[in-house]
Design an enzyme around this catalytic site. Structure first.
Site, PDB file in Angstrom:
ATOM      1  N   CYS A  94       0.809  -1.227   0.000  1.00 50.45           N
ATOM      2  CA  CYS A  94       0.000   0.000   0.000  1.00 50.45           C
ATOM      3  C   CYS A  94       0.838   1.271   0.000  1.00 50.45           C
ATOM      4  O   CYS A  94       0.331   2.346  -0.313  1.00 50.45           O
ATOM      5  CB  CYS A  94      -0.937  -0.001   1.203  1.00 50.45           C
TER       6      CYS A  94
ATOM      7  N   HIS B  50      -3.795   6.960   1.776  1.00 51.97           N
ATOM      8  CA  HIS B  50      -4.154   5.607   1.338  1.00 51.97           C
ATOM      9  C   HIS B  50      -5.527   5.268   1.917  1.00 51.97           C
ATOM     10  O   HIS B  50      -5.820   5.564   3.068  1.00 51.97           O
ATOM     11  CB  HIS B  50      -3.100   4.621   1.820  1.00 51.97           C
TER      12      HIS B  50
ATOM     13  N   ASN C  92     -10.212  -0.690  -0.632  1.00 53.40           N
ATOM     14  CA  ASN C  92      -8.742  -0.562  -0.523  1.00 53.40           C
ATOM     15  C   ASN C  92      -8.102  -1.127  -1.788  1.00 53.40           C
ATOM     16  O   ASN C  92      -8.131  -2.333  -2.017  1.00 53.40           O
ATOM     17  CB  ASN C  92      -8.283  -1.334   0.720  1.00 53.40           C
TER      18      ASN C  92
HETATM   19  O1  UT7 Z   1      -4.015  -1.330   3.397  1.00 48.19           O
HETATM   20  C1  UT7 Z   1      -3.113  -1.866   4.307  1.00 48.19           C
HETATM   21  C2  UT7 Z   1      -3.443  -1.529   5.673  1.00 48.19           C
HETATM   22  N1  UT7 Z   1      -4.694  -2.117   6.047  1.00 48.19           N
HETATM   23  C3  UT7 Z   1      -5.301  -1.673   7.096  1.00 48.19           C
HETATM   24  O2  UT7 Z   1      -4.786  -0.767   7.685  1.00 48.19           O
HETATM   25  C4  UT7 Z   1      -6.556  -2.350   7.553  1.00 48.19           C
HETATM   26  C5  UT7 Z   1      -6.584  -2.331   9.034  1.00 48.19           C
HETATM   27  N2  UT7 Z   1      -7.693  -3.003   9.675  1.00 48.19           N
HETATM   28  C6  UT7 Z   1      -8.985  -2.643   9.563  1.00 48.19           C
HETATM   29  O3  UT7 Z   1      -9.343  -1.807   8.783  1.00 48.19           O
HETATM   30  C7  UT7 Z   1      -9.962  -3.256  10.532  1.00 48.19           C
HETATM   31  O4  UT7 Z   1      -9.259  -3.929  11.549  1.00 48.19           O
HETATM   32  C8  UT7 Z   1     -10.986  -4.231   9.895  1.00 48.19           C
HETATM   33  C9  UT7 Z   1     -11.968  -3.458   9.046  1.00 48.19           C
HETATM   34  C10 UT7 Z   1     -10.267  -5.255   9.065  1.00 48.19           C
HETATM   35  C11 UT7 Z   1     -11.782  -4.911  11.006  1.00 48.19           C
HETATM   36  O5  UT7 Z   1     -12.431  -3.959  11.833  1.00 48.19           O
HETATM   37  P1  UT7 Z   1     -12.288  -4.034  13.410  1.00 48.19           P
HETATM   38  O6  UT7 Z   1     -13.130  -2.978  13.956  1.00 48.19           O
HETATM   39  O7  UT7 Z   1     -10.818  -4.015  13.748  1.00 48.19           O
HETATM   40  O8  UT7 Z   1     -12.939  -5.456  13.722  1.00 48.19           O
HETATM   41  P2  UT7 Z   1     -12.273  -6.708  14.434  1.00 48.19           P
HETATM   42  O9  UT7 Z   1     -11.317  -7.387  13.504  1.00 48.19           O
HETATM   43  O10 UT7 Z   1     -11.791  -6.300  15.765  1.00 48.19           O
HETATM   44  O11 UT7 Z   1     -13.543  -7.632  14.572  1.00 48.19           O
HETATM   45  C12 UT7 Z   1     -14.661  -7.230  15.388  1.00 48.19           C
HETATM   46  C13 UT7 Z   1     -15.767  -8.260  15.198  1.00 48.19           C
HETATM   47  C14 UT7 Z   1     -15.279  -9.710  15.332  1.00 48.19           C
HETATM   48  O12 UT7 Z   1     -16.300 -10.437  15.966  1.00 48.19           O
HETATM   49  P3  UT7 Z   1     -16.191 -10.790  17.539  1.00 48.19           P
HETATM   50  O13 UT7 Z   1     -14.932 -11.603  17.661  1.00 48.19           O
HETATM   51  O14 UT7 Z   1     -16.093  -9.459  18.224  1.00 48.19           O
HETATM   52  O15 UT7 Z   1     -17.443 -11.531  17.787  1.00 48.19           O
HETATM   53  C15 UT7 Z   1     -15.150 -10.174  13.909  1.00 48.19           C
HETATM   54  O16 UT7 Z   1     -15.311 -11.557  13.765  1.00 48.19           O
HETATM   55  O17 UT7 Z   1     -16.296  -8.146  13.871  1.00 48.19           O
HETATM   56  C16 UT7 Z   1     -16.288  -9.435  13.249  1.00 48.19           C
HETATM   57  N3  UT7 Z   1     -16.107  -9.254  11.804  1.00 48.19           N
HETATM   58  C17 UT7 Z   1     -17.138  -9.062  10.962  1.00 48.19           C
HETATM   59  N4  UT7 Z   1     -18.467  -8.986  11.170  1.00 48.19           N
HETATM   60  C18 UT7 Z   1     -19.231  -8.754  10.088  1.00 48.19           C
HETATM   61  C19 UT7 Z   1     -14.943  -9.228  11.101  1.00 48.19           C
HETATM   62  N5  UT7 Z   1     -15.213  -9.020   9.807  1.00 48.19           N
HETATM   63  C20 UT7 Z   1     -16.549  -8.906   9.697  1.00 48.19           C
HETATM   64  C21 UT7 Z   1     -17.420  -8.676   8.608  1.00 48.19           C
HETATM   65  N6  UT7 Z   1     -18.756  -8.610   8.852  1.00 48.19           N
HETATM   66  N7  UT7 Z   1     -16.972  -8.519   7.348  1.00 48.19           N
END
Ligand code: UT7
Length: 329
Positions: free
Chosen positions: A115, A254, A284
């Site tokens: 990225c 980005h 992204n």
């Molecule tokens: O481009 C390179 C750099 N990339 C980035 O910087 C991306 C960085 N990360 C992110 O943008 C975020 O971490 C994500 C969008 C990937 C995830 O968001 P988050 O707020 O960090 O969610 P999380 O991974 O902490 O997950 C929270 C909950 C989990 O459920 P539990 O364990 O709390 O029950 C996940 O299983 O959300 C769940 N979850 C989803 N639910 C519905 C994860 N993905 C999804 C989904 N739909 N697509």
């Protein structure tokens, strides 16, 4: 001390025709439009067709940039493609794009730093022009991340899209390049990677079954580092360019997550209208996201001569960087 100045004289972008909405994703993933929108800011993303490769997208964006600059391909001295989704392991995608554009025998190479690819590319290309090596460089960020997505993994499948953005840099008496800040940390590749046919473990059937060719990400940890590093890098590039936060006209970050962008903008005290965000439309697109956003903002007249623009990115590597740029007439 630079021998010459550099400016951008043309921009172009391209996204594949196929649009995948959050509602489309709901049809096969345990996810919702509401979750994706509030957690990422994404609504749609464009995915390439089966036949389309990164070089196709790159050539389309480059063609648009040439038209925008009023130049022809033989006016270009060097071509750089920033990508982590190349057509081949080798040859470089840049060689294929150069051939498509009719640039025989001109230097062409790829930059593979995920990225942060456009930020690294802009720094390298500016250096080559400012030091007098080349007069005009075509720099493209292009990705077909949909091709390395695990479509059944809701934590990554919703995030990534395909696209390409191109800029033409040209020697100039004035200098748009104000400063660059680049960084990398290879101690934690497991946070964000696609191993593919990596040398320690060339692809075999077992590796394919283990999905090593697809994107893997530890989202929460990557998110925290992205916010920290994008803010630090922005701070550093402002200081190198002797700029105050209040001097910044536009932030073009980005597009990984709207919440990461908002945190960086908050740090800069920038109001919403000074932050370029197109994540809702494209998701992204890794190395393509910044040149696509730049192309849209220049072509719609948002970014104008005299504006101070900060480009900033964070991604796999881990890698990060920022460039301070004064938009020229
Ligand atoms: O481009 C390179 C750099 N990339 C980035 O910087 C991306 C960085 N990360 C992110 O943008 C975020 O971490 C994500 C969008 C990937 C995830 O968001 P988050 O707020 O960090 O969610 P999380 O991974 O902490 O997950 C929270 C909950 C989990 O459920 P539990 O364990 O709390 O029950 C996940 O299983 O959300 C769940 N979850 C989803 N639910 C519905 C994860 N993905 C999804 C989904 N739909 N697509």
């Amino acid at each position: 001390m630079a021998l010459h100045g550099v400016k951008i004289v043309g921009v172009g972008h391209y996204a594949p025709a196929r649009v995948v909405t959050n509602h489309d994703l709901e049809t096969w993933l345990d996810t919702s439009d509401e979750w994706i929108t509030t957690r990422t800011g994404m609504k749609r993303r464009h995915w390439a067709s089966e036949e389309e490769g990164t070089s196709d997208l790159a050539a389309a964006a480059a063609g648009a940039a040439l038209v925008h600059a009023g130049l022809r391909s033989h006016d270009i001295d060097c071509l750089i493609v920033a990508t982590v989704t190349p057509d081949y392991y080798f040859p470089a995608t840049a060689c294929l794009v150069a051939n498509r554009l009719g640039l025989p025998d001109k230097p062409a190479f790829d930059i593979g730093i995920a990225c942060s690819g456009f930020i690294y590319g802009l720094t390298v290309a500016s250096g080559l022009i400012r030091s007098g090596v080349y007069r005009r460089i075509l720099l493209i960020g292009a990705e077909t991340l949909s091709k390395i997505l695990d479509k059944d993994d809701r934590s990554t499948a919703i995030l990534f899209g395909d696209g390409a953005g191109a800029v033409i840099l040209e020697r100039s008496s004035e200098d748009s390049f104000l400063a660059s800040d680049l960084g990398a940390d290879g101690s934690r590749p497991e946070l964000l990677y696609a191993q593919g046919s990596g040398s320690p473990r060339p692809l075999d059937h077992a590796a394919l079954d283990g999905k090593v060719h697809l994107i893997h990400m530890q989202g929460r940890e990557t998110f925290k580092l992205a916010v920290t590093k994008m803010v630090e890098s922005t701070d550093s590039v402002l200081s190198k360019a002797s700029l105050a936060k209040s001097d910044v006209s536009f932030l073009i970050p980005h597009q990984a997550n709207k919440r990461i962008i908002d945190a960086t903008a908050r740090y800069l005290n920038l109001p919403e209208e000074k932050v370029v965000i197109n994540i809702a439309e494209y998701g992204n697109t890794s190395a393509a996201s910044i040149p696509m956003a730049l192309s849209e903002s220049v072509r719609t007249g948002i970014v104008k001569a005299g504006d101070i623009v900060i480009f900033v990115a964070f991604g796999g590597g881990l890698s990060w960087g920022a460039v301070a740029w004064k938009w020229a007439a």
